[in-house]
Design a protein around this motif. Structure first.
Motif, PDB file in Angstrom:
ATOM      1  N   ALA A 115      -8.380  -2.237  -6.575  1.00 14.58           N
ATOM      2  CA  ALA A 115      -9.351  -2.557  -5.524  1.00 14.58           C
ATOM      3  C   ALA A 115      -9.751  -4.024  -5.507  1.00 14.58           C
ATOM      4  N   HIS A 174      -3.964   2.367  -8.027  1.00 18.41           N
ATOM      5  CA  HIS A 174      -4.761   1.636  -7.043  1.00 18.41           C
ATOM      6  C   HIS A 174      -5.527   0.484  -7.686  1.00 18.41           C
ATOM      7  N   ARG A 176      -7.828  -5.031   4.883  1.00 16.33           N
ATOM      8  CA  ARG A 176      -7.655  -6.234   4.080  1.00 16.33           C
ATOM      9  C   ARG A 176      -7.815  -7.514   4.902  1.00 16.33           C
ATOM     10  N   THR A 187       0.848  -1.184   0.000  1.00 13.54           N
ATOM     11  CA  THR A 187       0.000   0.000   0.000  1.00 13.54           C
ATOM     12  C   THR A 187       0.885   1.236   0.000  1.00 13.54           C
ATOM     13  N   VAL A 209     -10.874   5.005  -1.496  1.00 16.26           N
ATOM     14  CA  VAL A 209      -9.622   4.501  -0.929  1.00 16.26           C
ATOM     15  C   VAL A 209      -9.509   4.932   0.532  1.00 16.26           C
ATOM     16  N   GLN A 257      -2.077  -1.095  -3.681  1.00 15.94           N
ATOM     17  CA  GLN A 257      -3.176  -0.203  -3.369  1.00 15.94           C
ATOM     18  C   GLN A 257      -2.618   1.157  -2.966  1.00 15.94           C
ATOM     19  N   ASP A 279     -12.431   3.839   7.609  1.00 17.85           N
ATOM     20  CA  ASP A 279     -11.516   3.876   6.460  1.00 17.85           C
ATOM     21  C   ASP A 279     -10.253   4.674   6.751  1.00 17.85           C
TER      22      ASP A 279
END
Length: 459
Positions: free
Chosen positions: A196, A194, A374, A155, A231, A203, A268
């Protein structure tokens, strides 16, 4: 591996880190393609088809791959500097050097950071990169390229700064972006890189640096941008008492209330450090499911304090582990953070009841997967999840007399990694990377560190 090919691992202790903390003193695990097909006690079932490899893992513990939730890769080429500074003085000392990085330096530093983590059991890494000097090249692309070559899941937290010294911030004026420039570049990075999809290798998150290096508008508009793009959001929060004072003086409130006012609490979002949190701060993080990247070694290196990790966990806050940048954690290894998280938290109010070995392992695996959003894919060993896992060798002098393998891994010396798999692909064998030349990376990082030092001295 082909989708129907299998790898069978047998005769090993297994710590699944699933919801029930299921463990097998002697068990097996079957990989098919990029996923875990099955696992359990004893030997693998007879009659499995398309078995391309069998591993006798006698003397090993198998765990989920470690998940690093906070890092600054570029700092690999400024290790060992400002070793007796607190956070603010450390930043002031190093920002002028960091502001001279370019694409070649960033790529080499990312290679070094990734290699050190991967050979020590990290299968998912992240990089919070927020320094983008003008004319420095494609820094985000160089970091992503290094991660792809190393073979780890990754990431990129595309950082930014727009509050420089002239606006009351810490970075030099020439080291920051404009508000509009930072937002546009971040959006472009997300749209280009990114992924998904389930099992994604790359990501991107939206990640303004910190309250004392970004404007309120960059935080607010950055949160809106992230949610529009679907995101995650990342930043530093509540790291030091100086930061708390800064927020009260500038905004009239503490860091957590300030973050909430700008849209920066939510499931998030995850924040690095969170050392200076009161009861209401922890309750706000728990209520909103805001995650925390706990960086025990860096917190100690910069004398930031002891984060209230046991209280966060008890409240239901998602917590993972982070290396942090290697200018404040020169080892650059996450597996040592399992031990340091346990030991340092026992110096706090909860003393010996703060954390145990299995809680520490959970922080470094499933907790990290939760923080990165994740946990449905990685972080525990379960059928259907991605085959991201590590074989730790525990039958040598360093660990053989410790009966419990999880205790040996967490309390003992750093355990050798016999094998590490990411999506069923092996990236480490007998403590050496299979994907990149470690010696060449070492030479490159030294050359770029020396080059950066020369440029900074001339400036």
């Amino acid at each position: 591996m082909a989708a129907d090919q299998r790898i069978v691992i047998e005769n090993c202790a297994i710590a699944t880190v699933d919801a029930n903390d299921t463990e097998y003193p002697s068990g097996h695990l079957v990989i098919v393609g990029n996923r875990i097909e099955s696992l359990g006690a004893g030997r693998a079932p007879e009659g499995l088809e398309n078995v391309v490899r069998r591993i006798d893992a006698t003397g090993h513990l198998v765990t989920p791959g470690l998940v690093n939730t906070h890092h600054h890769f570029y700092q690999w080429i400024t290790r060992g500097l400002a070793t007796d500074h607190n956070l603010f003085n450390w930043l002031v000392a190093l920002y002028p050097t960091w502001a001279r990085i370019d694409e070649r330096m960033t790529y080499a530093a990312a290679q070094g950071s990734l290699a050190m983590m991967a050979r020590g059991g990290v299968t998912t890494a992240m990089d919070h990169h927020y320094v983008f000097p003008h004319g420095s090249g494609d820094l985000s692309g160089s970091v992503i390229r290094a991660a792809r070559e190393t073979g780890v899941r990754f990431t990129l937290a595309r950082g930014s700064m727009d509050r420089s010294e002239k606006d009351g911030g810490l970075p030099p004026d020439f080291a920051v972006e404009t508000l509009d420039g930072a937002l546009a570049a971040t959006e472009a990075t997300v749209k280009e890189h990114h992924d998904a999809s389930f099992g994604a290798m790359t990501q991107v998150a939206v990640a303004p640096c910190s309250p004392f290096s970004v404007s309120t508008e960059l935080l607010r508009q950055g949160a809106e941008l992230a949610r529009n793009l679907g995101v995650r959001l990342h930043t530093h929060g509540s790291e030091t008492v100086e930061e708390e004072q800064f927020c009260h003086e500038l905004f009239g409130m503490g860091p957590t209330d300030y973050f909430e006012s700008t849209g920066w609490l939510g499931e998030d979002v995850w924040m690095a450090h969170c050392v200076h949190m009161n009861d209401s701060d922890i309750a706000a993080f728990a209520r909103t499911r805001t995650g925390v990247a706990h960086c025990p070694s860096s917190n100690a290196r910069l004398a930031a304090g002891i984060a209230r990790v046991p209280d966060m966990l008890a409240a239901g806050v998602p917590v993972g582990l982070g290396v942090d940048g290697t200018a404040s954690n020169e080892s650059g290894e996450l597996h040592t953070e399992l031990r340091n998280a346990l030991l340092i938290n026992r110096l706090g109010a909860h003393r010996e009841a703060a954390l145990n070995a299995r809680q520490a392992l959970r922080l470094g695996t499933y907790g990290g997967a939760q923080v990165l959003g994740r946990s449905a894919e990685i972080g525990s060993l379960e059928a259907g999840k991605l085959a991201d896992l590590v074989l730790w060798k525990l039958d040598t002098l360093a660990h053989a007399s410790i009966a419990d393998p999880v205790t040996a891994l967490v309390f003992g010396a750093a355990a050798p990694v016999t094998a590490s798999f990411v999506g069923g692909e092996q990236i480490v064998e007998n403590n050496r990377l299979l994907t990149v030349d470690e010696d060449a990376v070492a030479r490159s990082t030294r050359e770029q560190a020396q080059r950066l030092a020369r440029i900074a001295a001339q400036s």
